[in-house]
Enzyme design. Structure first.
Site, mmCIF file in Angstrom:
data_model
loop_
_atom_site.group_PDB
_atom_site.id
_atom_site.type_symbol
_atom_site.label_atom_id
_atom_site.label_comp_id
_atom_site.label_asym_id
_atom_site.label_seq_id
_atom_site.Cartn_x
_atom_site.Cartn_y
_atom_site.Cartn_z
ATOM 1 N N TYR A 142 0.835 -1.204 0.000
ATOM 2 C CA TYR A 142 0.000 0.000 0.000
ATOM 3 C C TYR A 142 0.879 1.268 0.000
ATOM 4 C CZ TYR A 142 -3.591 3.182 1.997
ATOM 5 O OH TYR A 142 -4.460 4.213 2.253
ATOM 6 N N LYS A 162 0.952 4.144 -2.746
ATOM 7 C CA LYS A 162 0.544 5.491 -2.350
ATOM 8 C C LYS A 162 1.628 6.521 -2.660
ATOM 9 C CE LYS A 162 -3.651 5.300 -0.859
ATOM 10 N NZ LYS A 162 -4.679 5.716 -1.856
HETATM 11 P P1 NAI Z 1 -13.509 3.138 1.964
HETATM 12 O O1 NAI Z 1 -13.204 1.696 1.942
HETATM 13 O O2 NAI Z 1 -14.587 3.623 2.840
HETATM 14 O O3 NAI Z 1 -13.753 3.646 0.520
HETATM 15 C C1 NAI Z 1 -13.085 3.149 -0.587
HETATM 16 C C2 NAI Z 1 -14.103 2.826 -1.665
HETATM 17 O O4 NAI Z 1 -13.401 2.429 -2.830
HETATM 18 C C3 NAI Z 1 -15.003 1.680 -1.270
HETATM 19 O O5 NAI Z 1 -16.362 2.063 -1.344
HETATM 20 C C4 NAI Z 1 -14.684 0.607 -2.302
HETATM 21 O O6 NAI Z 1 -15.788 -0.200 -2.692
HETATM 22 C C5 NAI Z 1 -14.142 1.407 -3.454
HETATM 23 N N1 NAI Z 1 -13.281 0.619 -4.335
HETATM 24 C C6 NAI Z 1 -12.367 -0.283 -3.978
HETATM 25 N N2 NAI Z 1 -11.814 -0.810 -5.078
HETATM 26 C C7 NAI Z 1 -12.390 -0.234 -6.143
HETATM 27 C C8 NAI Z 1 -12.195 -0.337 -7.530
HETATM 28 N N3 NAI Z 1 -11.301 -1.202 -8.040
HETATM 29 N N4 NAI Z 1 -12.946 0.429 -8.340
HETATM 30 C C9 NAI Z 1 -13.861 1.289 -7.835
HETATM 31 N N5 NAI Z 1 -14.088 1.412 -6.528
HETATM 32 C C10 NAI Z 1 -13.356 0.668 -5.693
HETATM 33 O O7 NAI Z 1 -12.158 3.866 2.337
HETATM 34 P P2 NAI Z 1 -11.769 5.399 2.591
HETATM 35 O O8 NAI Z 1 -11.134 5.437 3.876
HETATM 36 O O9 NAI Z 1 -12.888 6.305 2.283
HETATM 37 O O10 NAI Z 1 -10.614 5.573 1.540
HETATM 38 C C11 NAI Z 1 -10.662 6.413 0.430
HETATM 39 C C12 NAI Z 1 -9.274 6.629 -0.091
HETATM 40 O O11 NAI Z 1 -8.528 7.330 0.860
HETATM 41 C C13 NAI Z 1 -8.513 5.347 -0.376
HETATM 42 O O12 NAI Z 1 -7.704 5.529 -1.524
HETATM 43 C C14 NAI Z 1 -7.620 5.215 0.827
HETATM 44 O O13 NAI Z 1 -6.497 4.456 0.539
HETATM 45 C C15 NAI Z 1 -7.336 6.647 1.105
HETATM 46 N N6 NAI Z 1 -6.897 6.911 2.465
HETATM 47 C C16 NAI Z 1 -7.766 6.843 3.499
HETATM 48 C C17 NAI Z 1 -7.349 7.126 4.786
HETATM 49 C C18 NAI Z 1 -8.296 7.120 5.915
HETATM 50 O O14 NAI Z 1 -7.871 7.513 7.032
HETATM 51 N N7 NAI Z 1 -9.528 6.744 5.725
HETATM 52 C C19 NAI Z 1 -5.947 7.441 5.071
HETATM 53 C C20 NAI Z 1 -5.136 7.559 3.900
HETATM 54 C C21 NAI Z 1 -5.600 7.292 2.667
#
Ligand code: NAI
Length: 721
Positions: free
Chosen positions: A163, A167
């Site tokens: 990851y 990133k």
């Molecule tokens: P989340 O899991 O709630 O949202 C991610 C969404 O992406 C999910 O709804 C999932 O179904 C969708 N997804 C996964 N693979 C997919 C694909 N191949 N095509 C289309 N959709 C897909 O997670 P969150 O926390 O909202 O994360 C959003 C972004 O922020 C991610 O890139 C994560 O890595 C990044 N991030 C989040 C942090 C946090 O504290 N929540 C910290 C650092 C980065």
């Protein structure tokens, strides 16, 4: 205040079915954008798929009167997402690459499929969606792109190697597309969020989790995507209603070679490592061109081989009040001495650093500088050959108790002493306002590095001065602690010679020796106490020659002579009567005469006896009346007892005129040995006890030449007591 609107704009938010993506999609729609709510609807680790996630968010938007369509493709099929935007809204203006999954495993256990899938969703997905939108952005001369990184990528996080790599890959992607898109008004920025979502529910503590609402980050992303925002190529971190910008910095660096013909060895790298890794003057480079042009400057510097470049180096000395206190303890300051408290207690009204602490910044600069190792033509030497020969210090402003000082040092002379060599290093130390704090000169004595055909003497060395030929006006005696070097070294001079017995024995010493500068620091305290009313601001300058080593635990005596505002001083080790600091003087801005000319510091640490004063008195009388030596012409050994036990011995060598603690020096034999109690010795000196009577009563035992002892009378009477 105008509201930031997105009417007529089409925004693709990937992974918008939950978490951060959902919050972005809702806010964009609320601000008038037509939103493609993309979500594959799989599990947290990327398995499976479902239309539910995207549909739910689309319904939410529509329920509030917004415009949105779902898209259920994986981001890996980027062109299909863009097609959804074109089919439904006829254009695309913004891509927020947000979709993400986790496949956390320790590095050793990451399978290739874990690696690939994580890279596919985060890095390749962002590439595919953004690349599919790119021609549309260019055609319309407008586009906004967000990629989502993570602190795990910027700093690393256990169990997230796949990851983190993806990133940080996104930062690299943004760095370049922000440059390529610039001329078409296409901006790309990185968001580094921390938010409560299913990705973090088992990682963040519950209280913290509840406060990290995705809705608090959405406004940052929405602003970055607005047409009026010109930010491009930046990393913006946001969480909990706070945001900031991050970037990589580069240190000032260090030269590994000074001439274009020089090669670079691993030792060159090691020797400048401190300077090379010093980040105190780090700056941000704005482009690869800037990075290359600074390299060209470096090359020019090496090619030109300019003397001032070869000859000068800068070094930063950062210190806190703890460091200045540590230094003070290293040079013997102790809480039993009221006058020392100002160096030891940060809340003291006159909390200050000892003036001699100002030697350290340029000394450290000298020790870490490549200039020194290359200073003697054709001679290589290592630090085991190097001795601190002489030191000069002038203070232009009081030494601060904390801060960041920059020392510029240069080799101003190299002297060929035949067998040995001396490198003269001049230094200037500045504070953060570029005000000159100190001027220093260090003479480094390099054993067995002479004979290179250089000049025999130097005109630039500030000369030591001999003390006046009279008995000292004032003395301070202080016993060093057995831990003196162990503490002093914590101020920066970590040479093992001062702590490691085996290293010391290889260097030819019976045990580790005290740093010359620690001895100097003690004498500086003594002089300030005696002649400056303990006010470090009265210090102007000092010069000293280090002549012999001191072993921790020995007793130092600083003998002082006042000549106007100059205090000459000689520091001797009482136990051996050897001079350890010589040719030394301190200049003061203002002199205060001592209340007591002879002082013993930290009396409980020294086996100090009242009768010591009798011997000091003897020395003074001999000094002022050297003919006494001729009259008496014998060597006397005194054993001073307390409760019947000998606690101290003194030698009165009245052939040479020297009175000192301990047995006669090598090659000297006592003619007469006298044993007497401490208080009887005082009474004798005061004339209260008649020597004959004392002898008869057995209070004074005499061995050896009895007749000679008779002659002592003249010397033993002390009017001062
Ligand atoms: P989340 O899991 O709630 O949202 C991610 C969404 O992406 C999910 O709804 C999932 O179904 C969708 N997804 C996964 N693979 C997919 C694909 N191949 N095509 C289309 N959709 C897909 O997670 P969150 O926390 O909202 O994360 C959003 C972004 O922020 C991610 O890139 C994560 O890595 C990044 N991030 C989040 C942090 C946090 O504290 N929540 C910290 C650092 C980065």
């Amino acid at each position: 205040m105008d509201n930031l609107r997105f009417d007529g704009r089409v925004v693709i938010v990937t992974g918008a079915g939950a978490g951060l993506g959902r919050a972005y999609a809702l806010l964009f729609a609320e601000r008038g954008a037509s939103v493609v709510v993309n979500d594959l609807g799989g599990s947290r680790s990327g398995d499976g798929s479902s239309s539910k996630a995207a549909d739910t968010v689309v319904s939410e938007i529509r329920a509030k009167g917004g415009k949105a369509v779902p898209d259920y493709h994986s981001v890996i099929e980027g062109e299909k997402l863009v097609q959804t935007a074109l089919d439904n809204f006829g254009r695309v203006d913004v891509v927020v690459n947000n979709a993400g999954i986790l496949r956390d495993k320790s590095f050793a256990r990451i399978s290739e499929s874990d690696w690939n899938l994580v890279h596919d969703v985060h890095l390749k997905g962002a590439f595919k969606v953004t690349q599919a939108a790119w021609p549309h952005f260019r055609k319309q001369n407008y586009g906004r792109v967000i990629v989502t990184s993570s602190n795990s990528g910027l700093y690393g996080n256990f169990g997230q190697a796949n990851y983190s790599a993806a990133k940080l890959g996104l930062v690299g992607l943004c760095n370049t597309i922000s440059i390529e898109g610039r001329k078409n008004n296409i901006n790309c920025n990185v968001i580094v969020p921390t938010a409560a979502s299913r990705l973090t529910e088992d990682i963040l503590p519950p209280d913290f989790f509840a406060e990290l609402k995705p809705e608090l980050i959405a406004p940052v992303v929405v602003w970055l995507c607005h047409e009026s925002c010109e930010e491009n190529g930046s990393i913006i971190e946001s969480a909990a209603g706070w945001a900031t910008k991050c970037y990589l910095v580069r240190g000032k660096g260090a030269l590994l070679r000074h001439r274009i013909t020089d090669s670079v060895s691993p030792e060159n790298v090691r020797d400048v490592w401190r300077e090379l890794t010093d980040m105190s003057q780090a700056t941000r480079l704005n482009s690869i061109e800037e990075a290359s042009s600074t390299l060209l400057n470096v090359l020019d510097e090496i090619k030109s081989g300019l003397p001032q470049v070869e000859n000068e180096s800068n070094s930063v000395f950062s210190f806190t009040n703890r460091d200045s206190i540590m230094y003070a303890i290293g040079v013997g300051a102790n809480v039993k001495e009221e006058s020392d408290l100002q160096y030891l207690y940060e809340s003291h009204d006159s909390f200050s650093a000892l003036p001699s602490y100002a030697i350290l910044p340029s000394l450290m600069a000298t020790m870490s500088s490549i200039l020194i190792s290359s200073a003697i033509p054709g001679k290589e030497f290592d630090y085991s050959q190097v001795l601190h020969g002489e030191q000069y210090l002038e203070l232009h402003k009081p030494m601060p108790v904390e801060g960041k000082l920059t020392s510029k040092i240069s080799v101003s002379d190299v002297v060929d002493k035949g067998k040995n060599a001396v490198i003269v290093v001049d230094g200037k130390t500045y504070d953060e306002n570029d005000d000159l704090i100190a001027t220093t000169q260090i003479c480094i004595f390099v054993v067995s590095a002479g004979g290179f055909g250089g000049k025999r003497s130097s005109d630039v060395v500030i000369s030591p001065l001999d003390e006046p030929k009279r008995s000292p006006d004032s003395t301070v005696v202080e016993k060093t602690s057995v831990n003196q070097a162990a503490v002093y070294r914590l101020s920066g001079d970590l040479n093992p010679l001062h702590i490691d017995p085996s290293f010391a024995s290889v260097a030819g010493y019976q045990s580790p020796i005290l740093h010359g500068l620690a001895t100097l620091g003690m004498s500086v305290r003594h002089i300030l106490k005696q002649y400056a009313d303990n006010d470090p601001k009265k210090f102007k300058s000092l010069k000293v020659r280090f002549s012999k080593p001191v072993f921790p635990g020995q007793t130092l005596q600083t003998s002082m002579w006042r000549e106007g505002n100059r205090i000459h001083f000689v520091t001797t080790v009482q136990e051996t009567n050897s001079r350890v600091l010589s040719g030394a003087y301190m200049e003061l801005h203002e002199v205060n005469l001592p209340a007591k000319p002879h002082v013993v510091l930290c009396a409980d640490a020294v086996e100090e006896l009242p009768s010591d004063a009798v011997f000091q008195g003897m020395q003074e009388r001999i000094d002022s009346n050297p003919s006494l030596v001729k009259t008496i012409n014998g060597v006397f050994l005194y054993h001073i007892t307390k409760n019947g036990k000998v606690v101290k011995s003194w030698t009165a060598d009245l052939k040479t005129g020297k009175i000192y603690k301990g047995e006669p020096e090598k090659g000297v034999k006592a003619d007469t040995t006298l044993t007497i109690d401490d208080t009887d010795m005082i009474d004798l000196a005061l004339g209260k006890l008649n020597p004959q009577m004392a002898f008869m009563k057995g209070k004074l035992k005499i061995k050896g030449n009895l007749m000679l002892a008779q002659k002592l009378k003249a010397l033993n009477t002390d009017a001062k007591l």
